[in-house]
Design an enzyme around this catalytic site. Structure first.
Site, PDB file in Angstrom:
ATOM      1  N   CYS A 106       0.038   5.525   0.686  1.00 39.07           N
ATOM      2  CA  CYS A 106      -0.980   6.460   1.166  1.00 39.07           C
ATOM      3  C   CYS A 106      -0.421   7.869   1.055  1.00 39.07           C
ATOM      4  O   CYS A 106       0.702   8.129   1.479  1.00 39.07           O
ATOM      5  CB  CYS A 106      -1.352   6.151   2.612  1.00 39.07           C
ATOM      6  SG  CYS A 106      -2.646   7.230   3.271  1.00 39.07           S
ATOM      7  N   ARG A 152       0.831  -1.208   0.000  1.00 38.90           N
ATOM      8  CA  ARG A 152       0.000   0.000   0.000  1.00 38.90           C
ATOM      9  C   ARG A 152       0.861   1.251   0.000  1.00 38.90           C
ATOM     10  O   ARG A 152       1.932   1.296   0.589  1.00 38.90           O
ATOM     11  CB  ARG A 152      -0.892   0.008   1.249  1.00 38.90           C
ATOM     12  CG  ARG A 152      -1.755   1.260   1.346  1.00 38.90           C
ATOM     13  CD  ARG A 152      -2.653   1.255   2.543  1.00 38.90           C
ATOM     14  NE  ARG A 152      -1.890   1.423   3.771  1.00 38.90           N
ATOM     15  CZ  ARG A 152      -2.414   1.366   4.988  1.00 38.90           C
ATOM     16  NH1 ARG A 152      -3.695   1.131   5.153  1.00 38.90           N
ATOM     17  NH2 ARG A 152      -1.663   1.525   6.047  1.00 38.90           N
TER      18      ARG A 152
END
Length: 125
Positions: A105, A103
């Site tokens: 972000c 991930r």
């Protein structure tokens, strides 16, 4: 390449598709926390929008013939990094512990329609 479209997720608000399949991968467009039937945000808070965003991603993946268990990479865009913990708590409920996807972000200056969070994923078929 195959274009994915489902009424179970919001329609595109511009010249793009909900997702594209190429080879054995599904690439979704970023999903805001919009309710598909109304086009309105699921709520004014980041938690409601994050949950709806991920429900939209899930619907698109299911239309493509895959699932959240097959997500290998996510990108999360949030309006305020102070909301990271709140988004993280919702996000964790959509993936299996110990098998979380990679991930990234980022905090962004603005999101379409004034959204608080937008999430896109890459998944295997």
């Amino acid at each position: 390449m195959k274009t994915i479209a489902t009424p179970k997720a919001p329609g595109a608000v511009g010249p793009y598709s909900q997702a594209q399949v190429t080879g054995n991968l599904v690439f979704t467009s970023g999903q805001l926390g919009l309710i598909p039937e109304t086009g309105e945000f699921a709520g004014a808070d980041v938690e409601a929008q994050a949950k709806q965003s991920l429900m939209n991603v899930k619907a698109i993946l299911e239309e493509a013939g895959t699932s959240m268990d097959k997500v290998v990479k996510t990108t999360v865009l949030i309006k305020n990094m102070a909301d990271f913990g709140k988004v993280n708590a919702i996000y964790a409920t959509f993936f299996k512990e110990g098998a979380y996807p990679a991930r990234s972000c980022f905090e962004v200056a603005a999101l379409p329609k004034g959204g608080l969070v937008e999430i896109e994923v890459i998944a295997e078929l």
